[in-house]
Design an enzyme around this catalytic site. Structure first.
Site, PDB file in Angstrom:
ATOM      1  CD  GLU A   1      -2.891  -1.865  -2.537  1.00 46.01           C
ATOM      2  OE1 GLU A   1      -3.425  -1.187  -3.343  1.00 46.01           O
ATOM      3  OE2 GLU A   1      -2.695  -1.889  -1.258  1.00 46.01           O
TER       4      GLU A   1
ATOM      5  CB  CYS B   1      -1.139  -0.142   1.136  1.00 47.12           C
ATOM      6  SG  CYS B   1      -2.243   1.249   1.155  1.00 47.12           S
TER       7      CYS B   1
END
Length: 228
Positions: free
Chosen positions: A213, A143
């Site tokens: 993601e 992230c």
């Protein structure tokens, strides 16, 4: 003649090599392309913002666990600051985005946590609570790192849409890039201390959350809902 020795790869080199195909898919995703050319449907971006608000609340908890597990006082403080920063982003930037959609942050918080978000945060929290400090850092790292790389990639192009341009500028900004460099330096320090078995687990967690993601952006693009 003395044979030459190959220097061992740093942990960050090994981690990035493990996700190069995933990152290529991220850059090629129509959600990411639509940010820069302004063609991303607002509904897809709204989906992303709402789910990212849910995600960041649990991501802040994950960072707080990293702070609790960090053996070094400076790293405790850094992860604690990042946890606060994640909540500030959720409350600040996302509130601005929701306002642009004619809604409030409170309305976004009342919307359901959807399958990909639930799966990602569940894996993330299970890993940081149940694993070692190194495993926890590996789980939260995508992230940081992927958003920094995407931000750098898109910054020069920016976007004709002011909302998308603001999102790009946030992650391409030097302030965010410097935070990511600090976490990468920590990751390489960790890599010098862990066993081969732990290193394999670190790579597995990093690869898994990197895949999440891609799935997160894809879920927004598809307008994912609960099927039943």
């Amino acid at each position: 003649m003395t044979p030459s020795r190959t220097e061992p790869r740093s942990l960050t080199d090994e981690l990035w090599a493990s996700i190069e195909p995933v990152y290529a898919k991220i850059l090629d995703h129509p959600f990411v392309g639509g940010l820069t050319d302004g063609t991303l449907p607002r509904a897809a971006f709204r989906h992303f913002v709402v789910q990212d608000s849910h995600y960041l609340r649990d991501y802040a908890r994950a960072l707080a666990v990293c702070a609790a597990k960090a053996p070094d006082e400076a790293d405790v403080r850094a992860f604690a600051d990042d946890a606060v920063g994640a909540l500030a982003a959720e409350q600040g930037m996302h509130a601005e985005f929701m306002d642009a959609f004619g809604a409030s942050a409170e309305q976004a918080a009342a919307e359901p946590v959807l399958p990909t978000t639930r799966a990602y945060t569940s894996y993330l929290l299970a890993t940081v609570y149940g694993g070692s400090f190194a495993e926890a850092v590996a789980a939260v790292l995508p992230c940081y790192w992927i958003y920094a790389r995407v931000g750098q990639e898109l910054l020069a192009k920016s976007s004709p849409d002011p909302l998308y341009a603001k999102w790009i500028a946030t992650y391409g900004d030097e302030a965010f890039q410097s935070v990511v460099r600090r976490v990468l330096a920590l990751t390489d320090r960790i890599g010098e201390e862990i066993s081969p078995a732990e290193r394999r687990r670190v790579v597995e967690h990093f690869t898994t959350t990197s895949r999440y993601e891609w799935m997160f952006w894809d879920a927004a693009w598809r307008g994912e809902t609960w099927p039943v």
